[in-house]
Design a protein around this motif. Structure first.
Motif, short mmCIF file in Angstrom:
data_model
loop_
_atom_site.label_atom_id
_atom_site.label_comp_id
_atom_site.label_asym_id
_atom_site.label_seq_id
_atom_site.Cartn_x
_atom_site.Cartn_y
_atom_site.Cartn_z
N PRO A 163 -12.06 14.64 -5.63
CA PRO A 163 -13.19 14.13 -6.43
C PRO A 163 -14.48 14.03 -5.64
CG PRO A 163 -11.25 12.67 -6.55
CD PRO A 163 -11.03 13.62 -5.41
N GLU A 164 -15.60 14.03 -6.38
CA GLU A 164 -16.91 13.92 -5.76
C GLU A 164 -17.10 12.49 -5.22
OE1 GLU A 164 -16.46 15.49 -8.80
OE2 GLU A 164 -16.45 17.38 -7.69
N ARG A 205 -21.85 19.00 -25.76
CA ARG A 205 -22.68 19.84 -26.61
C ARG A 205 -23.75 19.07 -27.39
NH1 ARG A 205 -19.87 24.18 -30.53
NH2 ARG A 205 -18.61 24.22 -28.61
N GLU A 261 -12.61 5.83 -17.82
CA GLU A 261 -11.26 5.66 -18.36
C GLU A 261 -10.43 4.84 -17.39
OE1 GLU A 261 -9.47 9.33 -19.61
OE2 GLU A 261 -11.09 9.74 -21.03
N GLN A 302 -8.12 0.55 -24.04
CA GLN A 302 -9.40 1.01 -24.58
C GLN A 302 -10.50 0.00 -24.34
OE1 GLN A 302 -9.74 2.98 -28.35
NE2 GLN A 302 -7.54 3.17 -28.52
N ARG A 353 -13.86 0.80 -22.15
CA ARG A 353 -15.18 0.64 -22.73
C ARG A 353 -16.03 -0.33 -21.90
NH1 ARG A 353 -15.72 1.22 -28.51
NH2 ARG A 353 -16.28 -0.97 -28.70
N ARG A 413 -19.55 0.67 -20.07
CA ARG A 413 -20.76 -0.08 -20.41
C ARG A 413 -21.37 -0.70 -19.15
NH1 ARG A 413 -17.94 -2.82 -24.61
NH2 ARG A 413 -17.94 -4.63 -23.25
N VAL A 473 -17.50 11.28 -15.02
CA VAL A 473 -16.39 10.50 -15.56
C VAL A 473 -15.83 9.64 -14.45
CG1 VAL A 473 -14.15 10.54 -16.71
CG2 VAL A 473 -15.80 12.36 -17.16
N ASP A 525 -12.74 7.50 -13.38
CA ASP A 525 -11.34 7.20 -13.67
C ASP A 525 -10.87 6.06 -12.78
OD1 ASP A 525 -10.19 9.19 -15.64
OD2 ASP A 525 -11.20 10.54 -14.23
#
Lengths: 242, 242, 242, 242, 242, 242
Positions: free
Chosen positions: A25-26, A50, A63, A89, A93, A97, A114, A116
């Protein structure tokens, strides 16, 4: 009444932030609050989903998950159950946030990150450890992007503050900082406080798990939480300076 | 042609087996084959699933999974996708089948063991590392049961042999042992060999990924695999003796 | 000990390959290995999935399934359970991998072929019958494409070899070819061998279901499997010549 | 205007009912209405679901499905999509309801029967063929139960009548019996009629697919449907007498 | 035998159609058939699904659902169960099909309308009340579109007729109109009749729930259904004129 | 700056609590906070889930959901998507936790209560309206149980306090009570306060949606929330006294 591990009421557990824990990972940080151990990784992809293309804005999500035997009793995998539980979840969240509060998505440019947060071992406060570790992983990822000249702004512009979180609670009427599992289940009130490095609140969640709470108790918990977050901010600075 | 990490064709990567990596599980081993890093835990529950009650037999299953950023590119979580992918199920079934080959479920008595193999970092050979580490975690769990007098037989009766696994492949026509990711994707043929400590086969799976293979090539790969498993059996013994 | 149906250890069950069993598919073969009966259809669509467009390469996948009462006891439908089981996915992946070994996706051009193998009646060896029948259905589908001038290459260029598969096992210490269900459940070792018409291996999967196996046993099973596949290749040729 | 296959407006397609098509099920019938081909199996288990135990009543359900390439264009598998579509559920419910109209669940005793209707090839009227074939499979299964002395009543008491079904429609203003696919898609009105061997209605479903319909048209369709069902009842009797 | 609520056999329950029940939707009607209470909303979006773009045709679908405690006993939520049940899908499809019978999708132009019918309180006949109310909501939505000049044709051209539906049944041998729950469960035969304002049939579904039915009984039910729909058409006109 | 609806900063919207809105549930309240309209039902079943049997304790859970067109733009149904979203689960959990704070599960005895809160129309503050209405529905359900002599304790013992909730936020730097949608989306900070009738906190959740917040701002919001809840408690008393 003494705390099970002998700490003072306003004392954090030993905190470690191990950067570069994994090779891919970065950003990748193993954060430990006592026996709680969370692997936080930040994954960068150039471009955004998109529906956000052409907006000039970046994107950040998070996540959270737990390994089945991170806890004392094995829990069924959510992948096998075929759905992500409500608690998972809710925490995912919250982390997203919280970290979005420190990032300037315009300065990030059209890049996606992302976060994790996978709990390898749980002993209370997994969500607050996750937030605290995720900030460091995020910082490494943004620095990586800067190194590739893929960033619209400077690192300090993209991340205008740091983010920390800690749990507080009331056990036997006493407000205490950074609860391990054994205190967490015994707490009358349980609160999570998320702050910025500047000492502002990002999120405050207090729940009367086994009872209700008065304004004075809430005030005492907020005091403890603010002080704890200030200490965590210093630990993050040290880790990033190393 | 030299191997990317300079090893001989019949040489394993550095193997480490760290026991008691986590505090909660009855058995918990961090296994590393080079950069591949898998957390193997063995969770014991007394009793067996309802349909097996009264049989006098124990039960053993395994679940394999990968953290989203264990790999070079982030993969979507199976919990979020709502289903366990074919590759994951296939490997979970392989691990369970392999470890059931060394356990006497009658001597285990009506106890259940779940082996969780979570890949924290992937660099080829995750399933074979998982099998090799899971055996050690299983041994610790069975020993734990023996210590609680919850075992119908002795540890050596319950686990009558050890189990190891290693990958082999053919790259540029040359049979090689224990492929890292960069060799795995280039291999013409890919094979996984699972053996017992006595040198018998438990499972053999060979696939012509980018071509077919001849009997002589198959024989060469089996030779390499058997020798590699024998080395891994010694590493397991050392770890368990420590 | 005699086999339940009186066959020699190296003898196949009666094999039939009925082409054009259904009217709609481009290729459609009912394959029977004794009482095992699988409907193999090959469905062609011009064009490839979006992510493959412009590559010049075709696409081939396979799906395997069983009717609920193909077996002696009714199984629940996977559609009703809401997910595809591990065994089903494993076999679907095996069939796809096996048939991709005989096709030149460049010569196929940007066309897609789905091979559906639905077990109408099961009596052991359903996956190997499916592979054997699917090849014939695939050949008919490629010939259909050639007839429409939709093929980049000739049929013989697209399908450069044939594919067959057969099961072998060890029962009471004896290696035997093409196991019906009653032998399959009694086998100590169970192996599936997938070959090309040229006698090369495409895939070899051996599992010690009720025990482990020695190198000599593995060798004996490979001999049986190769010979069985050679016979199946002749049966395929006859069917395609009819 | 002539029908595509030259039939009279009130004429059925050739109907065949092949009993004992598979070896495992207690009842197993391949029913064909022209090119429509459905495998109907009846699976018996002694006992009933838990919530029905001790009621003295049996249980009967049905499940309908289509192979992916039963139709001219391949349809995705419902198992892969992870859910059973609305049309499939609707037809499964219709088949179950229809067959429950002929069975005395008290005389069946605490036995369960599942009717599986799998469309191997579709050319219109699959649900009506399924109902017609399922009755014959059900009869064989009840007879099998009687042979095992597991039946509370006699076969004729358990199945007090027979069940048939047929489609009717209006094409170019003309009412026609038993529509193949090409007529089905062109029909202004589409109706399914399910009857008993005594000529009573079990279910009537008429839909104005491309328009509405008048009372006189409905009456004409009901006349055709009743006559068609009477013919199918004779075909069933012949098959069961064979 | 008198009806439970004292109505004549051919009498509807009190019917109310309350337009503009909610503030957000383009059409929103609370329809009541006695104690049955359904909220029907029509949601307009300009444009059509991707696969329909450029066709010049509009799109109309419907979804039916029940609140968990709309009925006497609480039902589990389909969202929590993770799938839409067969009955729900069947009714959603029926409502969509019925309303599409009155709309000219060409005159609608490339606009999409979703009709949501949520049962707030159930006392029999929820699907027929839903269809009757949905027509009024649809009319308001089409009028709204006309007001925005977004309609290819006039409102009367888009909606060339009205749609109504009512249930009929046979209880104790007597045909009765518009069954409440207590009659519905006691009915030997249950039928739903969907008509246009011009008195044509759109859909007819009759089921022998606890028995079969004769042609004369079917005729009597159709008479009742047609007369009931004619009354409902007048109620709709009044509501739309208000 | 004036509020959009002209209210004072510390003023609630008009609140109505309509009891007995539906005929089936044991408690059923339509709660309105301005245009926000939530149907809260309380469903009682005697007995508790299996795992709780014999404990002497009752059980209370809650489920929150929104009709698809409760909002300005139609949302997809969670039943159709096949899973309950994170926001929905979070709110369901909050409602259940909040109402469990007022109930003595021992005095309730082995009875179960499900609180369903379905948003029929949304205009901000749906979760706080739901909690406020659910308390009244719960009170009616417990009274119903008392009337059936199915209660271990008296109503006042089972429900030892009342529960209310209200949202507060900071818009343009000004703390405001009970935000409608238009203020909610513009708020810098958003907080939900759940209190008991005695003025204690049950839950406090504050989030910096578009910024962070200082201790003084948090204090001002808590003041507003406490005062708002006190008013709501009076509205509940009036509704229950009617």
């Amino acid at each position: 009444m003494a705390r099970p591990d002998g700490r003072a009421a306003d004392q954090l557990r030993p905190v470690t932030l191990t950067r570069h824990w994994s090779i891919h990972p970065e950003g990748s940080v193993l954060v430990e609050f006592g026996n709680t151990r969370v692997l936080c990784t930040a994954s960068v992809t150039e471009g955004v989903p998109r529906w956000r293309k052409g907006s000039g804005l970046g994107w950040l999500t998070a996540e959270y998950a737990m390994l089945p035997r991170a806890t004392n009793t094995r829990g069924d995998r959510e992948s096998v159950k075929g759905k992500v539980g409500g608690r998972t979840q809710e925490i995912s969240r919250l982390i997203g946030r919280s970290l979005r509060a420190c990032i300037d998505l315009k300065a990030l440019g059209e890049n996606s990150i992302v976060l994790d947060c996978d709990v390898l071992q749980a002993d209370g406060g997994t969500r607050t450890a996750a937030i605290t570790g995720a900030y460091v992983a995020l910082h490494d990822a943004v620095t990586w992007l800067a190194g590739r000249k893929s960033l619209a702004g400077k690192v300090e512009k993209v991340l205008h503050t740091s983010i920390q979180a800690v749990s507080v609670g009331i056990i036997d009427g006493e407000p205490r900082l950074d609860l391990p599992y054994v205190e967490d289940v015994a707490a009358e009130v349980d609160m999570n406080v998320v702050c910025t490095g500047a000492g502002d609140f990002v999120e405050v969640q207090g729940t009367g798990e086994n009872g209700v709470f008065k304004r004075a108790q809430l005030d005492a918990m907020l005091d403890l939480g603010l002080a704890g977050c200030a200490e965590l901010a210093i630990a993050q600075q040290k880790a990033l300076a190393a």
